[in-house]
Design a protein around this motif. Structure first.
Motif, PDB file in Angstrom:
ATOM      1  N   VAL A  83       0.845  -1.194   0.000  1.00  0.00           N
ATOM      2  CA  VAL A  83       0.000   0.000   0.000  1.00  0.00           C
ATOM      3  C   VAL A  83       0.881   1.245   0.000  1.00  0.00           C
ATOM      4  CG1 VAL A  83      -1.699   1.340   1.307  1.00  0.00           C
ATOM      5  CG2 VAL A  83      -1.878  -1.160   1.219  1.00  0.00           C
ATOM      6  N   HIS A  84       0.607   2.160  -0.924  1.00  0.00           N
ATOM      7  CA  HIS A  84       1.247   3.475  -0.960  1.00  0.00           C
ATOM      8  C   HIS A  84       0.212   4.490  -0.475  1.00  0.00           C
ATOM      9  CE1 HIS A  84       4.887   2.359  -3.310  1.00  0.00           C
ATOM     10  NE2 HIS A  84       4.084   1.415  -3.794  1.00  0.00           N
ATOM     11  N   LEU A  85       0.374   4.977   0.735  1.00  0.00           N
ATOM     12  CA  LEU A  85      -0.573   5.904   1.337  1.00  0.00           C
ATOM     13  C   LEU A  85       0.021   7.302   1.372  1.00  0.00           C
ATOM     14  CD1 LEU A  85      -3.246   6.428   2.896  1.00  0.00           C
ATOM     15  CD2 LEU A  85      -2.016   5.810   4.994  1.00  0.00           C
ATOM     16  N   GLU A  86      -0.740   8.271   0.903  1.00  0.00           N
ATOM     17  CA  GLU A  86      -0.275   9.661   0.897  1.00  0.00           C
ATOM     18  C   GLU A  86       0.044  10.147   2.312  1.00  0.00           C
ATOM     19  OE1 GLU A  86      -3.658  12.075  -0.295  1.00  0.00           O
ATOM     20  OE2 GLU A  86      -4.935  10.980   1.102  1.00  0.00           O
ATOM     21  N   ARG A  87       0.862  11.175   2.377  1.00  0.00           N
ATOM     22  CA  ARG A  87       1.120  11.894   3.618  1.00  0.00           C
ATOM     23  C   ARG A  87       1.167  13.374   3.285  1.00  0.00           C
ATOM     24  NH1 ARG A  87       5.878   9.632   6.339  1.00  0.00           N
ATOM     25  NH2 ARG A  87       4.548   8.613   7.877  1.00  0.00           N
ATOM     26  N   GLY A 122       6.446  -8.259  -6.378  1.00  0.00           N
ATOM     27  CA  GLY A 122       5.365  -9.221  -6.561  1.00  0.00           C
ATOM     28  C   GLY A 122       4.101  -8.839  -5.809  1.00  0.00           C
ATOM     29  N   GLY A 123       2.954  -9.346  -6.270  1.00  0.00           N
ATOM     30  CA  GLY A 123       1.681  -9.086  -5.609  1.00  0.00           C
ATOM     31  C   GLY A 123       1.023  -7.810  -6.104  1.00  0.00           C
ATOM     32  N   THR A 124      -0.138  -7.515  -5.532  1.00  0.00           N
ATOM     33  CA  THR A 124      -0.924  -6.368  -5.954  1.00  0.00           C
ATOM     34  C   THR A 124      -0.501  -5.116  -5.191  1.00  0.00           C
ATOM     35  OG1 THR A 124      -2.634  -6.937  -4.351  1.00  0.00           O
ATOM     36  CG2 THR A 124      -2.900  -7.792  -6.570  1.00  0.00           C
ATOM     37  N   VAL A 125      -0.662  -3.976  -5.858  1.00  0.00           N
ATOM     38  CA  VAL A 125      -0.247  -2.688  -5.311  1.00  0.00           C
ATOM     39  C   VAL A 125      -1.460  -1.775  -5.236  1.00  0.00           C
ATOM     40  CG1 VAL A 125       1.223  -0.664  -5.642  1.00  0.00           C
ATOM     41  CG2 VAL A 125       2.084  -2.946  -6.236  1.00  0.00           C
ATOM     42  N   LEU A 126      -1.587  -1.062  -4.118  1.00  0.00           N
ATOM     43  CA  LEU A 126      -2.664  -0.100  -3.918  1.00  0.00           C
ATOM     44  C   LEU A 126      -2.060   1.279  -3.657  1.00  0.00           C
ATOM     45  CD1 LEU A 126      -5.774   0.390  -3.404  1.00  0.00           C
ATOM     46  CD2 LEU A 126      -5.252   0.060  -0.983  1.00  0.00           C
ATOM     47  N   VAL A 127      -2.550   2.299  -4.354  1.00  0.00           N
ATOM     48  CA  VAL A 127      -2.139   3.686  -4.149  1.00  0.00           C
ATOM     49  C   VAL A 127      -3.355   4.471  -3.683  1.00  0.00           C
ATOM     50  CG1 VAL A 127      -1.183   5.768  -5.207  1.00  0.00           C
ATOM     51  CG2 VAL A 127      -0.391   3.499  -5.958  1.00  0.00           C
ATOM     52  N   GLN A 145      -1.610  15.831 -11.909  1.00  0.00           N
ATOM     53  CA  GLN A 145      -1.436  14.821 -10.860  1.00  0.00           C
ATOM     54  C   GLN A 145      -2.479  13.715 -10.993  1.00  0.00           C
ATOM     55  OE1 GLN A 145      -1.566  17.620  -7.582  1.00  0.00           O
ATOM     56  NE2 GLN A 145       0.612  17.312  -7.136  1.00  0.00           N
ATOM     57  N   TYR A 146      -3.727  14.087 -11.330  1.00  0.00           N
ATOM     58  CA  TYR A 146      -4.745  13.065 -11.580  1.00  0.00           C
ATOM     59  C   TYR A 146      -4.329  12.172 -12.745  1.00  0.00           C
ATOM     60  CZ  TYR A 146      -8.559  14.762  -8.557  1.00  0.00           C
ATOM     61  OH  TYR A 146      -9.348  15.101  -7.491  1.00  0.00           O
ATOM     62  N   ARG A 147      -3.813  12.777 -13.807  1.00  0.00           N
ATOM     63  CA  ARG A 147      -3.408  11.983 -14.974  1.00  0.00           C
ATOM     64  C   ARG A 147      -2.250  11.050 -14.632  1.00  0.00           C
ATOM     65  NH1 ARG A 147      -4.973  16.760 -18.051  1.00  0.00           N
ATOM     66  NH2 ARG A 147      -2.904  17.696 -17.752  1.00  0.00           N
ATOM     67  N   THR A 148      -1.329  11.531 -13.803  1.00  0.00           N
ATOM     68  CA  THR A 148      -0.222  10.668 -13.375  1.00  0.00           C
ATOM     69  C   THR A 148      -0.738   9.462 -12.608  1.00  0.00           C
ATOM     70  OG1 THR A 148       1.344  12.513 -13.273  1.00  0.00           O
ATOM     71  CG2 THR A 148       1.866  10.561 -11.958  1.00  0.00           C
ATOM     72  N   LEU A 149      -1.687   9.693 -11.694  1.00  0.00           N
ATOM     73  CA  LEU A 149      -2.264   8.582 -10.936  1.00  0.00           C
ATOM     74  C   LEU A 149      -3.025   7.625 -11.847  1.00  0.00           C
ATOM     75  CD1 LEU A 149      -3.536  10.379  -7.702  1.00  0.00           C
ATOM     76  CD2 LEU A 149      -1.519   8.921  -7.963  1.00  0.00           C
ATOM     77  N   ALA A 150      -3.736   8.168 -12.837  1.00  0.00           N
ATOM     78  CA  ALA A 150      -4.474   7.308 -13.760  1.00  0.00           C
ATOM     79  C   ALA A 150      -3.514   6.420 -14.549  1.00  0.00           C
ATOM     80  CB  ALA A 150      -5.324   8.157 -14.703  1.00  0.00           C
ATOM     81  N   ARG A 155      -1.655   0.187 -14.919  1.00  0.00           N
ATOM     82  CA  ARG A 155      -0.670  -0.892 -14.933  1.00  0.00           C
ATOM     83  C   ARG A 155      -1.249  -2.162 -14.312  1.00  0.00           C
ATOM     84  NH1 ARG A 155       4.998   2.203 -13.284  1.00  0.00           N
ATOM     85  NH2 ARG A 155       4.686   4.013 -14.645  1.00  0.00           N
ATOM     86  N   PRO A 156      -0.772  -3.311 -14.732  1.00  0.00           N
ATOM     87  CA  PRO A 156      -1.275  -4.576 -14.177  1.00  0.00           C
ATOM     88  C   PRO A 156      -1.074  -4.646 -12.667  1.00  0.00           C
ATOM     89  CG  PRO A 156       0.062  -4.967 -16.132  1.00  0.00           C
ATOM     90  CD  PRO A 156       0.253  -3.529 -15.774  1.00  0.00           C
ATOM     91  N   ASP A 157      -2.061  -5.176 -11.981  1.00  0.00           N
ATOM     92  CA  ASP A 157      -1.992  -5.431 -10.540  1.00  0.00           C
ATOM     93  C   ASP A 157      -1.822  -4.156  -9.699  1.00  0.00           C
ATOM     94  OD1 ASP A 157      -2.207  -8.201 -10.879  1.00  0.00           O
ATOM     95  OD2 ASP A 157      -0.068  -8.341 -11.333  1.00  0.00           O
ATOM     96  N   THR A 158      -2.192  -2.994 -10.257  1.00  0.00           N
ATOM     97  CA  THR A 158      -2.110  -1.747  -9.516  1.00  0.00           C
ATOM     98  C   THR A 158      -3.481  -1.072  -9.495  1.00  0.00           C
ATOM     99  OG1 THR A 158       0.206  -1.397 -10.124  1.00  0.00           O
ATOM    100  CG2 THR A 158      -1.006   0.524  -9.352  1.00  0.00           C
ATOM    101  N   THR A 159      -3.948  -0.721  -8.304  1.00  0.00           N
ATOM    102  CA  THR A 159      -5.213  -0.009  -8.143  1.00  0.00           C
ATOM    103  C   THR A 159      -4.939   1.338  -7.487  1.00  0.00           C
ATOM    104  OG1 THR A 159      -6.456  -2.075  -7.871  1.00  0.00           O
ATOM    105  CG2 THR A 159      -7.509  -0.053  -7.084  1.00  0.00           C
ATOM    106  N   VAL A 160      -5.494   2.395  -8.056  1.00  0.00           N
ATOM    107  CA  VAL A 160      -5.376   3.732  -7.479  1.00  0.00           C
ATOM    108  C   VAL A 160      -6.742   4.163  -6.985  1.00  0.00           C
ATOM    109  CG1 VAL A 160      -4.787   6.155  -7.876  1.00  0.00           C
ATOM    110  CG2 VAL A 160      -3.448   4.338  -8.979  1.00  0.00           C
TER     111      VAL A 160
END
Length: 338
Positions: A83-87, A122-127, A145-150, A155-160
């Motif tokens: 998980v990539h969580l903003e700060r 490996g595995g799934t990634v969440l942003v 910034q929205y376009r960068t996140l989109a 990408r495979p196995d990545t959810t934003v």
């Protein structure tokens, strides 16, 4: 502490009596529908899903009704490996997103998260990001910034996921490829207990959870009817407008250079030079102004968070005056000064 404490730590919204009466009418109507007592709404009440979809620029069949943002975070976090969580952000999300043991990284909006590095493991990634009017600093993602996140989300196995809890009205030009979550309690109070998740893959993840703890069909229909009420948007805008007027009243009276109104119902203030954030909070408490530590939102220990939901203009102006009387922050120069 002063007996007339002004709570800027996140008080509940003040609901006008006429708005409460309208909601009671929708609740009574929903409770009188026999079908709602016997048939579950698998992914949410159809009327509520329709209304939520319209407000976020998506299709009703993409919407799942949840009990709030953290309940959606539990589902996303359970199926993520990293998980990539903003700060900064609300730190209460951390245990929800990592409940199943996902690795946690923090990122700031100034630099995109290092998704490639964690995908290689490996595995799934969440942003996860919050926009518009992020709590605690009030920032909103730019279109780029929205376009960068989109692009990351494609990408495979990545959810934003973008948390739109503080959004009012449909988004402007929000790109595809982003999941959206949110809830109604920032406008209506924690008693609302209505949230949503919008994304093609969320329903598959959520089937068991929604059957276990989604809000009742009657409660969902009441809120669906309320959102469809012609007076709903006006009432929501009135409540949000009250908070924004309170922000401006505080800033006008307090005058610190970093207390500018930004369209957000909350502010993040830096501690005065030579002070710690904790000492700043204690000084405010001593004059009857209750605030939250910045660390509760992943911000600096040298900052405090102020929230203006449920705060009147009179209270906000009084709080600003108390801060100004302390004389510990640099005041903003008058607009006419050169």
């Amino acid at each position: 502490m002063s007996p007339d404490v002004i709570d800027l730590s996140g008080a509940a919204p003040r609901l006008p009596a006429d708005v409460m009466t309208r909601f009671h009418d929708h609740l009574a109507k929903a409770a009188s529908e026999p079908r709602l007592w016997s048939e579950p709404a698998k992914f949410g009440d159809p009327l509520l899903r329709e209304q939520l979809a319209a407000r976020h620029g998506r299709r009703p069949d993409e919407v799942c009704v949840t009990a709030g943002v953290r309940s959606a975070a539990l589902i996303y976090g359970r199926t993520a490996h990293h998980v990539h969580l903003e700060r900064p952000t609300f730190e209460g999300l951390v245990p929800a997103l990592t409940v199943a043991g996902a690795a946690l990284s923090r990122w700031t909006w100034d630099e995109p998260p290092a998704v490639d590095r964690t995908r290689d493991a490996g595995g799934t990634v969440l942003v996860w990001a919050t926009s518009p009017c992020r709590n605690p600093d009030g920032r909103t993602l730019t279109r780029e910034q929205y376009r960068t996140l989109a692009r990351l989300g494609s990408r495979p196995d990545t959810t934003v996921v973008v948390n739109r809890t503080y959004a009012i009205g449909p988004p402007d030009d929000l790109p595809d490829g982003l999941d959206l979550v949110g809830g109604l309690h920032k406008t209506w109070g924690i008693g609302a207990r209505i949230g949503f998740a919008i994304g093609n893959g969320f329903a598959t993840r959520a089937v068991t959870d929604l059957a276990a703890w989604a809000p009742s069909a009657i409660w969902q229909r009441a809120w669906g009817g309320f959102l469809a009420d012609p007076h709903y948007d006006e009432a929501a805008a009135r409540i949000r407008g009250d908070a924004l007027r309170a922000v401006r009243a505080f800033a006008d009276e307090a005058g610190p250079a970093d207390a500018e109104a930004s369209g957000s119902p909350h502010l993040l203030l830096d501690r005065p030079p030579g002070w710690t954030g904790a000492a700043f909070a204690r000084a405010l408490a001593a004059v009857g102004v209750k605030v939250s530590p910045g660390t509760a939102f992943g911000a600096s220990a040298h900052q405090v968070r102020l929230s203006f939901t449920g705060v009147t203009e009179r209270q906000a102006r009084a709080a600003g005056g108390r801060l100004a009387e302390l004389g510990i922050l640099e005041r903003r120069p008058p607009e006419h000064a050169s």
